[in-house]
Design a protein around this motif. Structure first.
Motif, PDB file in Angstrom:
ATOM      1  N   LYS A 169      31.056  90.138 -16.084  1.00 52.32           N
ATOM      2  CA  LYS A 169      32.479  90.038 -16.422  1.00 52.32           C
ATOM      3  C   LYS A 169      32.880  91.095 -17.455  1.00 52.32           C
ATOM      4  CE  LYS A 169      33.774  86.542 -18.874  1.00 52.32           C
ATOM      5  NZ  LYS A 169      34.085  85.149 -19.275  1.00 52.32           N
ATOM      6  N   THR A 170      32.030  91.296 -18.473  1.00 47.62           N
ATOM      7  CA  THR A 170      32.331  92.298 -19.498  1.00 47.62           C
ATOM      8  C   THR A 170      32.314  93.704 -18.910  1.00 47.62           C
ATOM      9  OG1 THR A 170      31.395  90.904 -21.245  1.00 47.62           O
ATOM     10  CG2 THR A 170      31.570  93.259 -21.707  1.00 47.62           C
TER      11      THR A 170
ATOM     12  N   SER B 131      25.107  81.677 -16.989  1.00 49.74           N
ATOM     13  CA  SER B 131      26.264  82.010 -17.833  1.00 49.74           C
ATOM     14  C   SER B 131      26.108  83.381 -18.469  1.00 49.74           C
ATOM     15  CB  SER B 131      26.445  80.939 -18.917  1.00 49.74           C
ATOM     16  OG  SER B 131      26.711  79.680 -18.353  1.00 49.74           O
ATOM     17  N   LEU B 132      24.891  83.679 -18.942  1.00 44.97           N
ATOM     18  CA  LEU B 132      24.644  84.960 -19.595  1.00 44.97           C
ATOM     19  C   LEU B 132      24.823  86.114 -18.613  1.00 44.97           C
ATOM     20  CD1 LEU B 132      23.783  86.144 -22.337  1.00 44.97           C
ATOM     21  CD2 LEU B 132      21.411  86.024 -21.559  1.00 44.97           C
ATOM     22  N   ALA B 133      24.227  85.979 -17.434  1.00 43.18           N
ATOM     23  CA  ALA B 133      24.362  87.028 -16.418  1.00 43.18           C
ATOM     24  C   ALA B 133      25.829  87.199 -16.000  1.00 43.18           C
ATOM     25  CB  ALA B 133      23.498  86.689 -15.202  1.00 43.18           C
TER      26      ALA B 133
ATOM     27  N   THR C 255      30.718  90.362 -25.988  1.00 44.23           N
ATOM     28  CA  THR C 255      29.986  90.743 -24.777  1.00 44.23           C
ATOM     29  C   THR C 255      29.555  89.504 -24.008  1.00 44.23           C
ATOM     30  OG1 THR C 255      29.173  92.713 -25.921  1.00 44.23           O
ATOM     31  CG2 THR C 255      28.009  92.055 -23.917  1.00 44.23           C
ATOM     32  N   VAL C 256      29.165  88.456 -24.723  1.00 39.98           N
ATOM     33  CA  VAL C 256      28.829  87.167 -24.117  1.00 39.98           C
ATOM     34  C   VAL C 256      29.584  86.088 -24.885  1.00 39.98           C
ATOM     35  CG1 VAL C 256      26.548  87.953 -23.400  1.00 39.98           C
ATOM     36  CG2 VAL C 256      26.794  86.748 -25.570  1.00 39.98           C
TER      37      VAL C 256
ATOM     38  N   MET D  44      20.796  86.973 -29.423  1.00 41.94           N
ATOM     39  CA  MET D  44      22.020  87.395 -28.748  1.00 41.94           C
ATOM     40  C   MET D  44      23.270  87.105 -29.570  1.00 41.94           C
ATOM     41  SD  MET D  44      21.192  88.880 -25.949  1.00 41.94           S
ATOM     42  CE  MET D  44      22.792  88.989 -25.173  1.00 41.94           C
ATOM     43  N   LEU D  45      23.116  86.651 -30.813  1.00 45.62           N
ATOM     44  CA  LEU D  45      24.285  86.340 -31.636  1.00 45.62           C
ATOM     45  C   LEU D  45      25.185  87.557 -31.877  1.00 45.62           C
ATOM     46  CD1 LEU D  45      25.684  84.048 -33.132  1.00 45.62           C
ATOM     47  CD2 LEU D  45      24.329  84.608 -35.156  1.00 45.62           C
TER      48      LEU D  45
END
Length: 602
Positions: free
Chosen positions: A591-592, A584-586, A133-134, A125-126
């Motif tokens: 949010k994005t 946090s990821l979800a 995005t995250v 996910m980097l």
């Protein structure tokens, strides 16, 4: 007044109900969290004083060289005296190390984790963090939190934020140094208090890899790799920097065009995912926040040495990705090789079958280097000091992941490679052994007997035997139910390619190796005589290509478009190492989707 009092009373009752509902929801959520973790045997809580029991653990620190010794008495078994547990030292805090930490039995080992990086990074996910995005916090987890979740009462597992720079195999110690900016000085004036040695009974090397420049001049100075969080932060900063600078009123169109050129070198998995998130960032956020003429001049180029991007995937996936990127105005330059990177441009040579291509200069404002990985200095040094591995670029390990040429030293993840046999080199002797009736052809029964006879020598043959009928049929080209010598050779070659090919340097492989080695070391310490060799089954791979589209290769099954996108997100969400990261990821995704990505610079 009575009406006002009733209204206030009603509001108080509503607020009280809301509070009760909120409390109940929090209680249910918390209970579910602990229940899930307890069922998975992942979280064990103990009082702090039990975690570091001074009566059980004794450490001695000898100044100057700082030899750290940990003495731990294991719990007594029935009618048996106390016996010290083995000391297991793990180098690294990545996928392989976390897989090992989560599977090792702390009743059997005292564990010491040494890594200059005090967190675990969810590397797939980097690129999403690069685009915003995250957040970076959503894909990292403190290694101490990982350790705390597996810690048991009266067990010893410690972490040192330090870098190992050498291993003394004869003495069974590693040499480490604290790489922080804070330097401790001894009273005698010595400044080596930050250096120490750590003894081990078993050592696991899982230090990962580093970006590979392939000797191209200027790569380290003028391009940014895509490997660590600091790389993503730097790329994001450079991208926003050129965007803001291009808005200055005194620039010419040519100067703006050069500044707004983003080049991604490497069309493999890392490069394509970086490209996919950059496309989203430009289309969904930059296009709305920056002037139209700036957005129109922003150009993204991909340079790849092969004729297709994502060439490790099925050709249909590669072609689909190319069409998707072309649709999003990405300039794909395949069959091209970068020979030099300069301050504001790079030199590219295109492969031409007819004649030698002349070097071409491509200007850039941001250059992202994603061409592959190389071994870290420690691995190179260790390999040179092992007689059997002097010419190896990584640590060669056997089928049980033990470093070839050493005892009690293991290597897992990107820094290692399994010593795979080349069966095709022995196909003639195999053919003679299999041809029991000496009729010059191999029947299925004869092939089956050969595979069973060789299972101890080649452990993967146990897996091959389960699919032997299919392999035999595929090799039997003329359909006469027997294999000629050439057909037999093709079968052995297929076995080589499918079961003994070098493993990819991916998070999936590293995690599997860590889990396997933890269970393997547990079995060894329990006195189990036979431990099966490491085998790897690819569960599939994903690549995000932008516009909420992804591609997936799931063990031969190809999934594309939005279906693959939701599979991709579900898989990555489930693979997070903590519920904090999952939440946090979800939250970042939601949010994005609602508010977009931030373009602030700090």
């Amino acid at each position: 007044m009575q009406s006002l009092f009733r209204i206030l009373s009603a509001k108080a009752i509503i607020n009280k109900k809301k509070l009760l509902l909120t409390t109940a929801a929090a209680t249910i959520t918390t209970s579910a969290y602990f229940l899930l973790n307890n069922n998975n045997n992942q979280v064990k809580f103990a009082p702090n004083e039990d975690n570091h029991d001074v009566d059980q653990h004794h450490r001695s620190v000898l100044a100057n060289n700082l030899i750290i010794q940990a003495e731990e008495k294991s719990s007594p078994t029935n009618n048996s005296p106390y016996q010290p547990k083995k000391k297991l030292v793990i180098l690294g805090s990545g996928w392989a190390s976390v897989g090992l930490i989560q599977s090792i039995d702390l009743d059997l080992y005292d564990v010491y984790v040494v890594s200059p990086r005090n967190y675990f990074l969810f590397t797939p996910m980097l690129p999403a963090a690069l685009a915003g995005t995250v957040s970076m916090q959503s894909i990292t987890e403190p290694i101490r939190s990982v350790i705390n979740r597996v810690r048991k009462d009266k067990s010893l597992i410690e972490y040192y934020e330090a870098e190992c720079y050498d291993v003394d195999y004869e003495r069974g110690v590693i040499k480490c140094k604290d790489i922080s900016n804070y330097v401790i000085h001894h009273q005698n004036g010595s400044d080596i208090a930050n250096d120490f040695e750590l003894k081990y009974d078993k050592l696991v090397i899982a230090v990962g890899s580093q970006p590979n420049s392939f000797g191209v001049k200027g790569v380290d100075q003028y391009s940014v790799p895509m490997k660590q969080p600091e790389h993503a932060v730097k790329i994001r900063e450079k991208l926003l920097d050129v965007l803001e600078s291009a808005c200055m009123p005194n620039l010419t169109d040519e100067e703006r065009q050069k500044a707004l050129s983003v080049v991604v070198v490497g069309g493999g998995h890392a490069g394509i995912e970086t490209l996919g998130y950059l496309v989203d960032f430009v289309k969904e956020d930059i296009s709305k926040l920056f002037p139209k003429d700036i957005v129109e001049k922003l150009k993204i180029t991909v340079i790849h040495s092969s004729d297709h991007i994502l060439n490790t995937y099925d050709c249909k996936i590669s072609e689909m990705c190319e069409k998707e990127f072309i649709f999003n105005n990405v300039d794909l330059k395949t069959n091209a090789r970068v020979v030099e990177v300069r301050e504001n441009d790079l030199v590219v040579v295109f492969k031409d079958q007819q004649k030698k291509s002349e070097p071409v200069s491509l200007p850039f404002g941001v250059c992202i280097w994603t061409t592959g990985v190389a071994q870290v200095p420690l691995v190179k040094k260790l390999a040179e000091n092992i007689y059997k591995q002097k010419n190896e670029k990584s640590l060669v390990v056997d089928a049980h992941l033990q470093v070839v040429g050493l005892n009690n030293v293991y290597a897992i993840g990107d820094c290692s490679k399994i010593d795979q046999p080349k069966l095709v080199q022995k196909y003639e002797s195999f053919f003679e052994q299999a041809d029991i009736n000496k009729d010059g052809v191999i029947s299925f029964t004869e092939m089956e007997s050969l595979i069973k006879a060789k299972e101890k020598e080649y452990p993967n043959f146990a897996t091959i035997n389960q699919k032997l009928k299919k392999l035999f049929t595929q090799a039997d080209v003329n359909g006469d139910n027997v294999l000629s010598k050439d057909e037999f050779k093709s079968l052995i070659q297929r076995i080589d390619n499918e079961y003994y090919a070098p493993l990819p340097q991916t998070a999936q492989v590293a995690s599997k190796q860590g889990s396997y080695l933890g269970n393997c070391l547990n079995d060894i310490e329990k006195g189990i005589t036979y431990v099966p060799p490491f085998t790897y089954k690819n569960l599939g791979s994903f690549a995000y290509i932008g516009n909420n589209h992804a591609v997936a290769d799931l063990s031969g099954t190809t999934v594309t478009s939005w279906q693959a996108f939701y599979l991709y997100r579900a898989a990555y969400l489930s693979k997070q190492v903590s519920w904090k990261n999952r939440f946090s990821l979800a939250s970042d995704w939601v949010k994005t989707a609602i508010f977009g990505r931030d373009v602030s610079r700090f």
